[in-house]
Design a protein around this motif. Structure first.
Motif, PDB file in Angstrom:
ATOM      1  N   VAL A 135       1.572 -24.990 -13.372  1.00  0.00           N
ATOM      2  CA  VAL A 135       2.739 -24.223 -12.931  1.00  0.00           C
ATOM      3  C   VAL A 135       2.680 -22.915 -13.712  1.00  0.00           C
ATOM      4  O   VAL A 135       2.724 -22.916 -14.941  1.00  0.00           O
ATOM      5  CB  VAL A 135       4.052 -24.978 -13.233  1.00  0.00           C
ATOM      6  N   GLU A 136       2.540 -21.828 -12.978  1.00  0.00           N
ATOM      7  CA  GLU A 136       2.244 -20.547 -13.623  1.00  0.00           C
ATOM      8  C   GLU A 136       3.329 -19.531 -13.249  1.00  0.00           C
ATOM      9  O   GLU A 136       4.023 -19.705 -12.240  1.00  0.00           O
ATOM     10  CB  GLU A 136       0.842 -20.111 -13.149  1.00  0.00           C
ATOM     11  N   THR A 137       3.478 -18.512 -14.055  1.00  0.00           N
ATOM     12  CA  THR A 137       4.441 -17.464 -13.689  1.00  0.00           C
ATOM     13  C   THR A 137       3.767 -16.480 -12.733  1.00  0.00           C
ATOM     14  O   THR A 137       2.543 -16.328 -12.730  1.00  0.00           O
ATOM     15  CB  THR A 137       4.927 -16.693 -14.931  1.00  0.00           C
ATOM     16  N   GLU A 138       4.617 -15.830 -11.940  1.00  0.00           N
ATOM     17  CA  GLU A 138       4.132 -14.806 -11.028  1.00  0.00           C
ATOM     18  C   GLU A 138       3.378 -13.734 -11.834  1.00  0.00           C
ATOM     19  O   GLU A 138       2.378 -13.193 -11.384  1.00  0.00           O
ATOM     20  CB  GLU A 138       5.357 -14.191 -10.327  1.00  0.00           C
ATOM     21  N   HIS A 139       3.854 -13.473 -13.049  1.00  0.00           N
ATOM     22  CA  HIS A 139       3.226 -12.459 -13.892  1.00  0.00           C
ATOM     23  C   HIS A 139       1.741 -12.774 -14.124  1.00  0.00           C
ATOM     24  O   HIS A 139       0.872 -11.947 -13.856  1.00  0.00           O
ATOM     25  CB  HIS A 139       3.965 -12.363 -15.233  1.00  0.00           C
ATOM     26  N   TYR A 140       1.446 -13.971 -14.627  1.00  0.00           N
ATOM     27  CA  TYR A 140       0.044 -14.286 -14.959  1.00  0.00           C
ATOM     28  C   TYR A 140      -0.804 -14.537 -13.719  1.00  0.00           C
ATOM     29  O   TYR A 140      -1.983 -14.222 -13.682  1.00  0.00           O
ATOM     30  CB  TYR A 140      -0.036 -15.495 -15.893  1.00  0.00           C
ATOM     31  N   ASN A 141      -0.181 -15.156 -12.688  1.00  0.00           N
ATOM     32  CA  ASN A 141      -0.979 -15.489 -11.498  1.00  0.00           C
ATOM     33  C   ASN A 141      -1.321 -14.225 -10.694  1.00  0.00           C
ATOM     34  O   ASN A 141      -2.364 -14.165 -10.058  1.00  0.00           O
ATOM     35  CB  ASN A 141      -0.227 -16.476 -10.604  1.00  0.00           C
TER      36      ASN A 141
END
Ligand code: FA5
Length: 344
Positions: A135-141
């Motif tokens: 589960v990743e943040t929009e920022h890193y993905n």
């Protein structure tokens, strides 16, 4: 009266003897013994009725009945011995050298097995092996990888979006690339790292596409890294993994987080390049994306793009397992059919 009792005795003895010859287990024999000779058995019952006879007949009947009773008891004993011996014969025939039935043993899933091999290969080349969040943040993905919100490249990977918190959006990571920036933030540069893991895409499944699959991200950042290093490392890696010459080709390809970017294809091992359903008649299977890390991504990770350059790659592990084992449909990996897994 005596005649009646005598006939009854004869019949009972006859029946008991024939029953005796047909019993086949010790339990059956015991039941018969109780029924005929037991305290409430037939013969015992007859002997009890001796008092109903005229006195002069009691002696002879009693002797006859007792004789039959002890003869039957002996026959029962003999039969018991026979049955015991028969059951022991089975034990004597037991062959302790015959192979036993082996309990089924589990083993690694073919995708996990190849993932471990990849980790070993890169460990031996001095890479870190890292783990990252699914589960990743929009920022890193996206954003840290030079894919801002309005960017058409967001459509390149169909995304599972999760419930949004007021100030941050979460996704199921669509690739392992978010770990490029996380790794640089965490360990600084220079760095050499691989990140294997599960990724998710909201896409239609077919023979080569799953909605959940596996990638290994690779990242090398140092002073003076060039495309030559990228090609050299990819060649060494694939040669080690397949243990033989593999026919690959590099095609220029656009990924927002690399410049220049490439796709590396494998010649299809199913049809040797002739074209089949697995390679969609092209003779080639797309295996990995790679390229030189974009200056914006280096910056996002805290590295100075004036001083450092790097390359990155993202390999589909499931596709490698398909090549290795000549599997024609990626969906077998998640179908959970043991007949499929028992082949590995
Ligand atoms: C990427 O995901 C990039 N992050 C790769 C990358 C990393 C490029 C670093 C440059 C630098 P792409 O969407 O092409 O790229 O996927 C990479 C690999 O994952 C593909 O080559 C393929 O082997 C595998 N792959 C992609 N989609 C699927 C799918 N639906 N099912 C199975 N494997 C897939």
């Amino acid at each position: 009266m005596t005649d009646d009792l005598n006939r009854e005795l004869e019949r009972a003895v006859e029946q008991a003897r024939s029953a005796l010859s047909s019993v086949s287990t010790l339990d059956e024999l015991e039941a018969l013994e109780t029924r005929v000779l037991g305290r409430k058995g037939e013969l015992t019952g007859m002997l009890r009725r001796i008092g109903t006879l005229p006195p002069e007949q009691r002696g002879p009947f009693g002797q006859a009945a007792n004789r039959e009773k002890s003869a039957l008891a002996e026959a029962v004993e003999a039969r018991r011995e026979e049955l015991r011996n028969a059951s022991l014969a089975g034990v004597r025939d037991f062959d302790p050298t015959t192979p036993g039935i082996r309990p089924a043993r589990g083993h690694q899933h073919p995708v996990l097995a190849i993932r471990r091999e990849i980790e070993e290969i890169f460990l031996s080349m001095g890479f870190l092996v890292l783990d990252g969040p699914e589960v990743e943040t929009e920022h890193y993905n996206f954003e840290a990888l030079n894919i801002p919100g309005h960017h058409p490249a967001r459509d390149m990977q169909d995304t599972f979006w999760l419930e949004t918190a007021p100030d941050v959006s979460f996704v199921m990571r669509t690739h392992t690339s978010p770990m490029q920036v996380r790794a640089m933030e965490r360990f600084g540069v220079p760095i050499r790292a691989v990140v294997p893991g599960r990724v998710y895409r909201n896409e239609t499944c077919d023979a080569t596409h799953e909605a959940t699959f596996h990638q290994v991200e690779g990242l090398v950042v140092d002073r003076g890294i060039s495309v030559a290093h990228l090609k050299g490392v990819m060649g060494a890696f694939l040669g080690r993994l397949f243990g033989r010459e593999v026919t690959v080709r590099l095609r220029p390809h656009y990924f927002p987080f690399v410049e220049p970017g490439f796709e590396l294809d494998f010649q299809c091992v199913h049809c040797e390049g002739a074209g089949c359903s697995v390679c969609k008649r092209s003779g080639w299977i797309e295996m990995l994306g790679c390229g030189m890390v974009h200056p914006r991504v280096l910056e996002a990770g805290g590295a100075d793009p004036e001083e450092f350059t790097g390359f990155a790659f993202g390999v589909g592990i499931d596709r490698l397992a398909m090549m290795r084992h000549v599997i024609e449909d990626i969906r077998h990996f998640h179908a959970g059919d043991l007949r499929f897994f028992e082949q590995f």
